[in-house]
Write a protein that holds these residues in place. Structure first.
Motif, PDB file in Angstrom:
ATOM      1  N   CYS A  46     -30.653 -27.848 -48.162  1.00 43.88           N
ATOM      2  CA  CYS A  46     -30.259 -28.899 -49.123  1.00 43.88           C
ATOM      3  C   CYS A  46     -31.494 -29.333 -49.891  1.00 43.88           C
ATOM      4  N   ILE A  47     -31.380 -29.328 -51.221  1.00 47.51           N
ATOM      5  CA  ILE A  47     -32.525 -29.741 -52.046  1.00 47.51           C
ATOM      6  C   ILE A  47     -32.083 -30.856 -52.988  1.00 47.51           C
ATOM      7  N   VAL A  48     -32.897 -31.877 -53.125  1.00 49.85           N
ATOM      8  CA  VAL A  48     -32.607 -32.877 -54.149  1.00 49.85           C
ATOM      9  C   VAL A  48     -33.614 -32.712 -55.287  1.00 49.85           C
ATOM     10  N   ASN A  49     -33.076 -32.469 -56.484  1.00 50.66           N
ATOM     11  CA  ASN A  49     -33.900 -32.320 -57.685  1.00 50.66           C
ATOM     12  C   ASN A  49     -33.953 -33.701 -58.348  1.00 50.66           C
ATOM     13  N   THR A  50     -35.111 -34.322 -58.270  1.00 51.11           N
ATOM     14  CA  THR A  50     -35.198 -35.768 -58.484  1.00 51.11           C
ATOM     15  C   THR A  50     -35.620 -36.181 -59.885  1.00 51.11           C
ATOM     16  N   CYS A  51     -35.328 -37.439 -60.182  1.00 53.31           N
ATOM     17  CA  CYS A  51     -35.714 -38.076 -61.441  1.00 53.31           C
ATOM     18  C   CYS A  51     -36.527 -39.321 -61.125  1.00 53.31           C
ATOM     19  N   SER A  52     -37.534 -39.571 -61.930  1.00 54.30           N
ATOM     20  CA  SER A  52     -38.433 -40.681 -61.653  1.00 54.30           C
ATOM     21  C   SER A  52     -38.453 -41.698 -62.797  1.00 54.30           C
ATOM     22  N   ILE A  53     -37.500 -41.586 -63.705  1.00 52.23           N
ATOM     23  CA  ILE A  53     -37.577 -42.378 -64.941  1.00 52.23           C
ATOM     24  C   ILE A  53     -37.517 -43.886 -64.665  1.00 52.23           C
ATOM     25  N   ARG A  54     -36.724 -44.271 -63.656  1.00 52.94           N
ATOM     26  CA  ARG A  54     -36.655 -45.673 -63.232  1.00 52.94           C
ATOM     27  C   ARG A  54     -36.711 -45.727 -61.715  1.00 52.94           C
ATOM     28  N   GLN A  55     -37.060 -46.893 -61.171  1.00 58.63           N
ATOM     29  CA  GLN A  55     -37.123 -47.023 -59.714  1.00 58.63           C
ATOM     30  C   GLN A  55     -35.774 -46.678 -59.086  1.00 58.63           C
ATOM     31  N   LEU A  56     -34.701 -47.071 -59.774  1.00 55.32           N
ATOM     32  CA  LEU A  56     -33.356 -46.805 -59.275  1.00 55.32           C
ATOM     33  C   LEU A  56     -33.102 -45.312 -59.053  1.00 55.32           C
ATOM     34  N   SER A  57     -33.581 -44.489 -59.998  1.00 58.83           N
ATOM     35  CA  SER A  57     -33.386 -43.035 -59.884  1.00 58.83           C
ATOM     36  C   SER A  57     -34.178 -42.513 -58.691  1.00 58.83           C
ATOM     37  N   GLU A  58     -35.407 -43.037 -58.535  1.00 61.41           N
ATOM     38  CA  GLU A  58     -36.257 -42.596 -57.426  1.00 61.41           C
ATOM     39  C   GLU A  58     -35.590 -42.958 -56.094  1.00 61.41           C
ATOM     40  N   ASP A  59     -35.054 -44.171 -56.012  1.00 53.70           N
ATOM     41  CA  ASP A  59     -34.413 -44.620 -54.773  1.00 53.70           C
ATOM     42  C   ASP A  59     -33.204 -43.770 -54.401  1.00 53.70           C
ATOM     43  N   LYS A  60     -32.484 -43.294 -55.427  1.00 57.55           N
ATOM     44  CA  LYS A  60     -31.323 -42.433 -55.160  1.00 57.55           C
ATOM     45  C   LYS A  60     -31.746 -41.185 -54.399  1.00 57.55           C
ATOM     46  N   ALA A  61     -32.906 -40.642 -54.793  1.00 56.25           N
ATOM     47  CA  ALA A  61     -33.411 -39.428 -54.140  1.00 56.25           C
ATOM     48  C   ALA A  61     -33.681 -39.710 -52.663  1.00 56.25           C
TER      49      ALA A  61
END
Ligand code: SAH
Ligand code: SF4
Ligand code: F3S
Length: 433
Positions: A46-61
């Protein structure tokens, strides 16, 4: 790692560039015995391809990793994290999440074949990209194909993490892009969307300096009936040549995504955006004067450090002044390494940012309805994309979603549709041909 007949699940967060990267990662992994699966419970990797644009996106990862950490206690599972958060956090992720096996950055994708064969926990984050190689691409099963033309960003807007997670601008060669486009068309896709953090910078770093407009004309001349889109544009980098090209070429859709970010000159300056309200107005006017039925969309940030009520009012009035058709919106989120994150004395409190964001979202709805109503009684070409709940759904050239009815409709068809009703998020119509 045993690499025969295994299943990989990738959760993709963030922008279209990440979606495109996932298609490439799946393609590379397919050469090493991994087939993609849609259910994370069935996966060996399982891989999560992450986004860092906002803290919220980072937290989702991180919450996704948490879920997989628990799954790993029940069965053998490899857990990976890639994308913009991986590029930013590097080894810290191995320390913070003891069940993570693999961390790789946005510049390491073509190194994956070596990485997945390594023993033990692996972290690979490069600052300079590995050269692109010729692997399968496992594209999402719909009618639109993503085609990255330039990666990275040189703009350094003061709030934005992208230049740090994606590096400096790098254009792909015209021939590489054309070949990929030919393959896409051979596979039956009906639409190609050219991707880049700033597509207007395309070619500036290549020896012959081909422009975006040139590339678009080359793509437009490929055989077949299909549509071409491109995103994202930086306001002041939109050239007359580009506007002319969109106007004259038959396959290029009449849409410009031109994030304005704020309607206030003072805030634009603090954001390190290289234009003011007046300049933005001139660009929008030039596009509208030249291209009929064009859709112009934007991004706006609510609550940038130091944003006053007056500044925010300027953002709201920008929607009316420029008749924007739609906008993405976000509350300002401080990001690591960015200059704006250091303006702590000017930060707005969370409630105020939320309040402004809610007002902004109401404005977007009002504009979207107003924009859709312009097309009542018009006849527009629709590409039929799906059949859901007994209804066909498609999009117009200017990117409006249309629910349509009529005889002899199939997905993949281009049909003419008379618009009979307009709501906030979509149009309704009858097929006429
Ligand atoms: N390259 C594009 C988009 C980049 S990111 C451009 O230049 O416009 C997509 C959007 O996320 C941005 O347009 C911006 O509106 C938003 N964004 C970026 N950083 C942000 C931050 N720190 N807080 C809130 N929104 C942000
Ligand atoms: Fe971020 Fe600005 Fe680059 Fe867009 S142009 S990716 S907002 S730094
Ligand atoms: Fe997010 Fe990275 Fe895209 S930060 S918006 S996934 S470039």
């Amino acid at each position: 790692m045993d690499i025969s007949d295994k299943k990989v699940y990738i959760e993709t967060l963030g922008c279209q560039m990440n979606k495109s990267d996932t298609e490439r990662i799946l393609g590379i992994l397919s050469h090493f015995g991994y087939c993609p699966c849609k259910d994370e419970n069935e996966a060996d990797l399982c891989i999560v391809n992450t986004c860092s644009i906002r803290q919220l996106s980072e937290d989702k990862a991180y919450s996704k990793l948490g879920v997989w950490g628990k799954m790993k206690k029940e069965k053998p599972l490899k857990v990976g994290i890639c994308g913009c958060v991986a590029q930013q956090e590097k080894e810290r992720l191995l320390k913070r999440f003891p069940y993570v096996d693999l961390v790789f950055g946005t510049q390491n994708i073509y190194e994956l074949p070596e990485l997945i064969q390594k023993e033990g926990r692996v972290c690979a984050v490069r600052e300079k990209p590995v050269r692109e190689a010729d692997f399968n691409i496992i594209r999402a099963q719909n009618l639109n194909a993503w085609l990255p033309i330039i990666e990275g960003c040189n703009n350094f807007c003061s709030y934005c993490v992208v230049p740090y997670t994606r590096g400096r601008e790098r254009s792909r060669e015209v021939e590489t892009i054309l070949n990929e486009a030919r393959n896409i068309l051979k596979q039956g896709f009906r639409e190609i969307t050219l991707l880049g953090q700033n597509v207007d910078s395309y070619g500036k770093d290549l020896p012959d300096k081909p422009s975006l407009a040139y590339l678009l004309r080359e793509l437009d001349s490929l055989e077949g009936k299909f549509r071409i889109r491109f995103t994202t544009s930086y306001p002041t980098d939109i050239t007359d040549e580009l506007i002319e090209t969109v106007k004259n070429a038959s396959k290029i859709c009449e849409c410009f995504h031109i994030p304005m970010q704020s309607g206030s000159d003072r805030i634009l300056k603090a954001m390190n955006r290289r234009y003011d309200r007046n300049r933005y107005a001139q660009i929008v006017k030039k596009i509208r004067d030249n291209i009929k039925n064009v859709t112009i969309t934007s991004d706006f940030i609510a609550g940038f450090p130091g944003e006053t009520d007056e500044d925010f009012e300027m953002t709201l009035s920008a929607f009316d002044d420029f008749e924007l058709d739609y906008s993405n919106t976000a509350a300002y989120s401080p990001r690591p390494n960015t200059p704006a994150a250091k303006m702590t004395d000017k930060f707005l409190d969370e409630d105020e940012k939320k309040r402004r964001l809610a007002i902004l979202n109401e404005k977007v709805k009002e504009m979207s309805l107003r924009s859709n109503q312009k097309y009542l009684d018009c006849e527009l070409e629709v590409l039929v994309e799906s059949f859901k709940n007994g209804k066909f759904e498609g999009r117009t050239r200017n990117n409006k979603v249309v629910h349509l009815t009529g005889e002899n409709i199939s997905t993949g068809d281009f049909v003419n549709v008379k618009i009979t009703k307009a709501s906030i998020w979509c149009l309704f119509g009858e097929k006429t041909n």
